[in-house]
Scaffold this motif. Structure first.
Motif, short mmCIF file in Angstrom:
data_model
loop_
_atom_site.label_atom_id
_atom_site.label_comp_id
_atom_site.label_asym_id
_atom_site.label_seq_id
_atom_site.Cartn_x
_atom_site.Cartn_y
_atom_site.Cartn_z
N ILE A 4 0.87 -1.17 0.00
CA ILE A 4 0.00 0.00 0.00
C ILE A 4 0.90 1.22 0.00
N VAL A 5 0.64 2.14 -0.93
CA VAL A 5 1.43 3.36 -1.03
C VAL A 5 0.47 4.54 -0.99
N LYS A 6 0.73 5.46 -0.06
CA LYS A 6 -0.06 6.68 0.07
C LYS A 6 0.64 7.79 -0.69
N LEU A 7 -0.11 8.43 -1.58
CA LEU A 7 0.41 9.51 -2.41
C LEU A 7 -0.44 10.76 -2.18
N THR A 8 0.18 11.87 -1.85
CA THR A 8 -0.54 13.12 -1.61
C THR A 8 -0.12 14.13 -2.67
N ASP A 10 -0.85 17.71 -5.17
CA ASP A 10 -1.47 19.02 -5.35
C ASP A 10 -2.83 18.77 -5.99
N PRO A 11 -3.92 19.27 -5.41
CA PRO A 11 -5.24 19.01 -5.98
C PRO A 11 -5.36 19.39 -7.46
N ALA A 12 -4.57 20.36 -7.90
CA ALA A 12 -4.60 20.76 -9.31
C ALA A 12 -4.03 19.69 -10.22
N GLN A 13 -3.32 18.70 -9.66
CA GLN A 13 -2.68 17.65 -10.45
C GLN A 13 -3.43 16.31 -10.41
N THR A 14 -4.55 16.25 -9.70
CA THR A 14 -5.22 14.96 -9.55
C THR A 14 -5.75 14.39 -10.86
N THR A 15 -6.27 15.24 -11.72
CA THR A 15 -6.76 14.76 -13.01
C THR A 15 -5.62 14.19 -13.83
N VAL A 48 -5.40 12.95 -1.98
CA VAL A 48 -4.79 11.79 -1.35
C VAL A 48 -5.28 10.51 -2.04
N TYR A 49 -4.32 9.72 -2.48
CA TYR A 49 -4.59 8.45 -3.17
C TYR A 49 -3.77 7.35 -2.51
N GLY A 79 6.94 15.72 -9.14
CA GLY A 79 6.74 17.16 -8.99
C GLY A 79 5.33 17.54 -8.56
N TRP A 80 4.43 16.59 -8.55
CA TRP A 80 3.02 16.85 -8.19
C TRP A 80 2.75 16.64 -6.71
N PHE A 81 3.70 16.06 -5.97
CA PHE A 81 3.47 15.74 -4.56
C PHE A 81 3.45 16.99 -3.70
N THR A 82 2.56 16.97 -2.71
CA THR A 82 2.57 18.00 -1.66
C THR A 82 2.90 17.37 -0.31
#
Length: 95
Positions: A4-8, A10-15, A48-49, A79-82
């Motif tokens: 299981i990997v948690k990835l957080t 930037d909401p602007a990058q979720t799509t 968060v995914y 580069g999309w991680f927060t």
């Protein structure tokens, strides 16, 4: 083994992340040693995914983690991680 990997993100990058995952999920699912792969999205925390995957063993996961598809995907999304990605390797102990 379950990973299981948690990835957080930037909401602007979720799509963009969801599109990239959709494009690459079949290749990851068919990677030698991977027997299952899912993407989960947190219902309350935007961006968060979790990836949920099953691997035949630790060695198979390590081969994937050193593969070109992993490196290319990680380069695209890092580069999309927060938040710092977190990962857990688990064994199912259900009798």
């Amino acid at each position: 083994m379950i990973r299981i990997v948690k990835l957080t993100f930037d909401p602007a990058q979720t799509t963009a992340f969801e599109q990239l995952f959709a494009e690459r999920q079949a290749d990851i699912r068919h990677f030698p040693g991977c027997t299952h792969l899912e993407l989960w999205k947190d219902k309350t925390h935007i961006g968060v995914y979790f990836t949920y995957s099953h691997w035949e063993n630790t060695e198979a996961l390590d081969v994937y983690r050193h593969s070109e598809i992993f490196a290319d995907t990680w380069t695209a999304i890092k580069g999309w991680f927060t938040g710092k990605p977190e990962a857990w390797s688990l064994e199912n102990r259900t009798p």
